[in-house]
Design a protein around this motif. Sequence first.
Motif, PDB file in Angstrom:
ATOM      1  N   MET A   1       0.864  -1.188   0.000  1.00 25.64           N
ATOM      2  CA  MET A   1       0.000   0.000   0.000  1.00 25.64           C
ATOM      3  C   MET A   1       0.898   1.236   0.000  1.00 25.64           C
ATOM      4  SD  MET A   1      -1.576   0.173   3.879  1.00 25.64           S
ATOM      5  CE  MET A   1      -0.553   0.109   5.362  1.00 25.64           C
ATOM      6  N   VAL A   2       0.465   2.237  -0.734  1.00 22.81           N
ATOM      7  CA  VAL A   2       1.255   3.456  -0.853  1.00 22.81           C
ATOM      8  C   VAL A   2       0.391   4.659  -0.487  1.00 22.81           C
ATOM      9  CG1 VAL A   2       2.786   2.520  -2.617  1.00 22.81           C
ATOM     10  CG2 VAL A   2       0.705   3.723  -3.313  1.00 22.81           C
ATOM     11  N   GLY A   3       1.052   5.717  -0.008  1.00 25.45           N
ATOM     12  CA  GLY A   3       0.339   6.929   0.344  1.00 25.45           C
ATOM     13  C   GLY A   3       1.281   8.111   0.383  1.00 25.45           C
ATOM     14  N   GLY A   4       0.709   9.283   0.428  1.00 27.29           N
ATOM     15  CA  GLY A   4       1.502  10.509   0.459  1.00 27.29           C
ATOM     16  C   GLY A   4       0.824  11.590  -0.359  1.00 27.29           C
ATOM     17  N   ALA A   5       1.205  12.827  -0.105  1.00 30.65           N
ATOM     18  CA  ALA A   5       0.522  13.973  -0.705  1.00 30.65           C
ATOM     19  C   ALA A   5       0.572  13.985  -2.222  1.00 30.65           C
ATOM     20  CB  ALA A   5       1.111  15.268  -0.148  1.00 30.65           C
ATOM     21  N   VAL A   6       1.639  13.437  -2.811  1.00 30.27           N
ATOM     22  CA  VAL A   6       1.794  13.528  -4.271  1.00 30.27           C
ATOM     23  C   VAL A   6       1.166  12.344  -5.001  1.00 30.27           C
ATOM     24  CG1 VAL A   6       3.877  14.908  -4.151  1.00 30.27           C
ATOM     25  CG2 VAL A   6       4.067  12.425  -4.126  1.00 30.27           C
ATOM     26  N   LEU A   7       0.608  11.410  -4.271  1.00 31.47           N
ATOM     27  CA  LEU A   7       0.074  10.197  -4.893  1.00 31.47           C
ATOM     28  C   LEU A   7      -1.425  10.299  -5.152  1.00 31.47           C
ATOM     29  CD1 LEU A   7       2.074   7.590  -2.844  1.00 31.47           C
ATOM     30  CD2 LEU A   7       2.113   7.777  -5.324  1.00 31.47           C
ATOM     31  N   THR A   8      -1.867   9.563  -6.147  1.00 34.27           N
ATOM     32  CA  THR A   8      -3.286   9.426  -6.465  1.00 34.27           C
ATOM     33  C   THR A   8      -3.574   7.939  -6.661  1.00 34.27           C
ATOM     34  OG1 THR A   8      -2.917   9.572  -8.855  1.00 34.27           O
ATOM     35  CG2 THR A   8      -3.290  11.657  -7.654  1.00 34.27           C
ATOM     36  N   PRO A   9      -4.836   7.510  -6.609  1.00 32.82           N
ATOM     37  CA  PRO A   9      -5.144   6.096  -6.872  1.00 32.82           C
ATOM     38  C   PRO A   9      -4.651   5.645  -8.238  1.00 32.82           C
ATOM     39  CG  PRO A   9      -7.037   7.211  -5.897  1.00 32.82           C
ATOM     40  CD  PRO A   9      -6.027   8.271  -6.197  1.00 32.82           C
ATOM     41  N   GLN A  10      -4.776   6.539  -9.244  1.00 35.18           N
ATOM     42  CA  GLN A  10      -4.356   6.165 -10.592  1.00 35.18           C
ATOM     43  C   GLN A  10      -2.841   5.951 -10.660  1.00 35.18           C
ATOM     44  OE1 GLN A  10      -6.265   8.688  -9.688  1.00 35.18           O
ATOM     45  NE2 GLN A  10      -7.933   9.071 -11.143  1.00 35.18           N
ATOM     46  N   TYR A  11      -2.090   6.851 -10.005  1.00 38.97           N
ATOM     47  CA  TYR A  11      -0.633   6.727 -10.067  1.00 38.97           C
ATOM     48  C   TYR A  11      -0.168   5.513  -9.268  1.00 38.97           C
ATOM     49  CZ  TYR A  11       4.200   8.183 -10.565  1.00 38.97           C
ATOM     50  OH  TYR A  11       5.528   8.229 -10.899  1.00 38.97           O
ATOM     51  N   ALA A  12      -0.856   5.214  -8.171  1.00 39.87           N
ATOM     52  CA  ALA A  12      -0.536   4.003  -7.401  1.00 39.87           C
ATOM     53  C   ALA A  12      -0.726   2.766  -8.271  1.00 39.87           C
ATOM     54  CB  ALA A  12      -1.409   3.927  -6.161  1.00 39.87           C
ATOM     55  N   ASN A  13      -1.778   2.785  -9.074  1.00 41.73           N
ATOM     56  CA  ASN A  13      -2.045   1.663  -9.974  1.00 41.73           C
ATOM     57  C   ASN A  13      -0.982   1.570 -11.063  1.00 41.73           C
ATOM     58  OD1 ASN A  13      -3.884  -0.484 -10.953  1.00 41.73           O
ATOM     59  ND2 ASN A  13      -4.144   0.882 -12.711  1.00 41.73           N
ATOM     60  N   GLU A  14      -0.569   2.725 -11.578  1.00 42.28           N
ATOM     61  CA  GLU A  14       0.489   2.747 -12.605  1.00 42.28           C
ATOM     62  C   GLU A  14       1.788   2.146 -12.078  1.00 42.28           C
ATOM     63  OE1 GLU A  14       0.773   3.949 -15.806  1.00 42.28           O
ATOM     64  OE2 GLU A  14      -1.380   4.348 -15.992  1.00 42.28           O
ATOM     65  N   MET A  15       2.079   2.380 -10.815  1.00 40.87           N
ATOM     66  CA  MET A  15       3.316   1.863 -10.210  1.00 40.87           C
ATOM     67  C   MET A  15       3.164   0.408  -9.777  1.00 40.87           C
ATOM     68  SD  MET A  15       5.022   4.921  -7.947  1.00 40.87           S
ATOM     69  CE  MET A  15       3.647   5.123  -6.827  1.00 40.87           C
ATOM     70  N   GLN A  16       1.960  -0.141  -9.968  1.00 38.04           N
ATOM     71  CA  GLN A  16       1.651  -1.534  -9.632  1.00 38.04           C
ATOM     72  C   GLN A  16       1.626  -1.784  -8.127  1.00 38.04           C
ATOM     73  OE1 GLN A  16       4.623  -3.574 -12.174  1.00 38.04           O
ATOM     74  NE2 GLN A  16       2.890  -4.212 -13.451  1.00 38.04           N
ATOM     75  N   ALA A  17       1.260  -0.757  -7.372  1.00 35.75           N
ATOM     76  CA  ALA A  17       0.975  -0.964  -5.955  1.00 35.75           C
ATOM     77  C   ALA A  17      -0.370  -1.665  -5.845  1.00 35.75           C
ATOM     78  CB  ALA A  17       0.940   0.369  -5.218  1.00 35.75           C
ATOM     79  N   ASP A  18      -0.548  -2.438  -4.792  1.00 38.59           N
ATOM     80  CA  ASP A  18      -1.809  -3.163  -4.632  1.00 38.59           C
ATOM     81  C   ASP A  18      -2.915  -2.262  -4.075  1.00 38.59           C
ATOM     82  OD1 ASP A  18      -0.960  -6.044  -5.194  1.00 38.59           O
ATOM     83  OD2 ASP A  18       0.526  -5.404  -3.720  1.00 38.59           O
ATOM     84  N   TYR A  19      -2.527  -1.275  -3.278  1.00 43.15           N
ATOM     85  CA  TYR A  19      -3.514  -0.410  -2.637  1.00 43.15           C
ATOM     86  C   TYR A  19      -3.022   1.036  -2.590  1.00 43.15           C
ATOM     87  CZ  TYR A  19      -5.291  -4.837  -0.706  1.00 43.15           C
ATOM     88  OH  TYR A  19      -5.768  -6.105  -0.541  1.00 43.15           O
ATOM     89  N   TYR A  20      -3.955   1.955  -2.716  1.00 42.41           N
ATOM     90  CA  TYR A  20      -3.693   3.373  -2.433  1.00 42.41           C
ATOM     91  C   TYR A  20      -4.384   3.701  -1.113  1.00 42.41           C
ATOM     92  CZ  TYR A  20      -4.423   8.423  -2.447  1.00 42.41           C
ATOM     93  OH  TYR A  20      -4.481   9.751  -2.092  1.00 42.41           O
ATOM     94  N   SER A  21      -3.635   4.188  -0.147  1.00 43.89           N
ATOM     95  CA  SER A  21      -4.181   4.529   1.166  1.00 43.89           C
ATOM     96  C   SER A  21      -4.256   6.048   1.280  1.00 43.89           C
ATOM     97  CB  SER A  21      -3.290   3.961   2.282  1.00 43.89           C
ATOM     98  OG  SER A  21      -3.760   4.364   3.549  1.00 43.89           O
TER      99      SER A  21
END
Length: 775
Positions: free
Chosen positions: A738-758
Amino acid sequence: MKQIVKILDGATGTILQNSGIAIPEIPETLNMTQPDLIESIARDYAKAGSQIVYANTFGASPLKFQNSSYSYKECIQSGIVLARKGAPACKIALDIGPLGQLMEPMGSFTFEEAYDQFKEIVLAGKEADLIVIETMSDLYETKAALLAAKEHSDLPVFVTMSFEENERTFTSCTLESMAKTLEALGANAIGFNCSIGPKQMIKMVEKLSTLTSLPIIAKPNAGLPDPSSGTYTMSASEFYEHMESLVEAGASYIGGCCGTSPIFIEQIAKLKGQQIAREEVDSGGWVCSPLYAFCTKGIHPIGERLNPTGKKRFQQALLEEDLDYIVSIALEQKEAGADLLDVNVGHPGVDEVKMLPKLVKRLQSVIDLPLMLDSSNPNALEAGARVYNGICALNSVSAEKKKMQEVMPIAQKYGCSLVCLCLDEEGIPNSAKKRVELAHRIAQQASQYLLSKNDLWFDPLTLTVSSQPDQAIETLDALKELSKEGYSCVLGVSNISFGLPARQMITQAFLAQSLYAGLNLPIINVNVDRYMDTIVSSRLLLNEDLKAQKYIERFHALKAEPQKAMETLSLQEAVYRGLGKQARLIGEACLKTMKPLEVVERELIPSLDRVGNDYEAGILYLPQLLSSAKAAQEVFGCIKEHLAKTGEKQNSKGTIVLATVEGDIHDIGKNIVKTVLENYGYTIIDLGRDVPAETIVETVKANKIRLVGLSALMTTTLPAMEKTIQLLHQLECPPKIMVGGAVLTPQYANEMQADYYSKDAQDGVRIAKEVFENV
């Protein structure tokens, strides 16, 4: 009121990224290693039309330079010199950013520690032309920085905070609280930078222009990041079009933040020198906490119960520093309808100068209501006002010359509203006319300290009707006159009934008469229903309750059960309210009849779920979320002690690795996630910040980890996050990520192949449950 548009600079990071150099962990060290590059950035912005250029000093704090081969002082001084060489015709700003620490009460970094850090930065940057405090999300940290700037420099100070589209900062500070607090503390210009684009900033600038007459700063990002790449794609011409609208909304200092460059500044420089017309706004008459602000026009009940006079249990709590008990009384008053709480710690054996600021901090960790600090000791008032987060009221000053000279400078320095007692060295006058004359004397003296009419709350004083029956009329007449003159009026209403039977009856009648006479800040026991019934009814009759909404809300059905007293609180309620000491005591009692796991599953988890749901719904905000988490940690502490004594083992719901990726030194968000997850029973391996991908992978392999949480705040460190994710996916048994942070979005988390955006800490709990319950 006319203001002239002036041009600020744009982003530094954008240019550094495009320069091709390796950006160090502390970019301010480039002042020493790449001076030509840093000088050229200032030169390019000056050529583009900037009139104010920010030195490359944003993160140059003693704290961040602890392990650097360079000192923060030399980097700050070099940054100012380089900016001045590159832009000799421009004003050069000492740029001060956040310290990267979670401030009390949410974190452990104290107000005093933050102030000391900012003081050193200000002293090191004394050769600048002005000071800019920017990208702030915590009003408390911002106050520490602004006080340090004002107390150790004569330079103008500009302040900008970073707001989300919901008009709150990351720590949930409101726009009103920001505006009123920063103006009260002496900022020369205020506004917004970072976080959002120019289009999203327009409504905020419009609103801010109705709250302050100060020049407004607008330094937005180049739109919002592209969800697939995390980069900013807004063109300079499109940015200019929105900046035109920002100027029309009231911004007179304009520039750019993330994603902007000299090309953007060249475009908006077309607006240089343009005149804008603004309405004058009266700055006084407000009190606020970071989460809640209100103007004192209209009826606002003040809770009187945080006062040791005649209250043995309260006196005991002060002597024993049982602050949880005092907080519980405050919570009861909030729930009963108080808008403001009077706080008095004056009792024999209590050091008010130490206790008042300590209690202020504790109350503000749980209560979002503004406070009125009540003491006859000016040193205690100053100590409390200094650490107060927002704008408080001070109770009180009188027409005694010595008293005015002691208290009014405190109100002026910290922007406080001031309760003014209509008495002097000779005591309380018998006539309304004489009391009003004393009010005028106080107002005249207050004007010398730049306190406006709206900053003064006059108390014509209530004498008991049992011994002086003629004085009730005099008090009412004084209220009428002061109210007619436009002053706010405050009154300790219950004083009227001392020595009489059925005191509530006479107090209620006098309250109703006083409200009609012009009283708008009644100090009462808000837990007495008949008093609050009178206030709610009076608000309707005085046309303050549009469409009778509050009246109907209070009386449309049978009243709810009264709030539970401190002694009868459940463990769930104590945790929800953030009462750590009380939660621990109740938890210890529960362990006598319940197994540890039962306490966790039947009491703690439901309470934390309630907190999480209310946080997601916007009923609670980040400070309350963390306060409840800390209360839960108190209970977990006694559970661990119980298990150690009995030899039982504590079962973990699962082990999670958390880390801020390499190159990123911000870990506030990660630490919040850690705190909340631990309370739900997960074991956390916290690798800290600036963690290489290889370290994370090795930790996952060694501990057979099933869930990893990665954090990044800067766009420049997103490649490091992507690299870490790729390496984790190559493991034989890859974990969920799971990834999170001010610069992240659900779409970008998906692009990076993270399983979850928190999106926040509570979302992290949902993800953890899904991962560990579905395996």
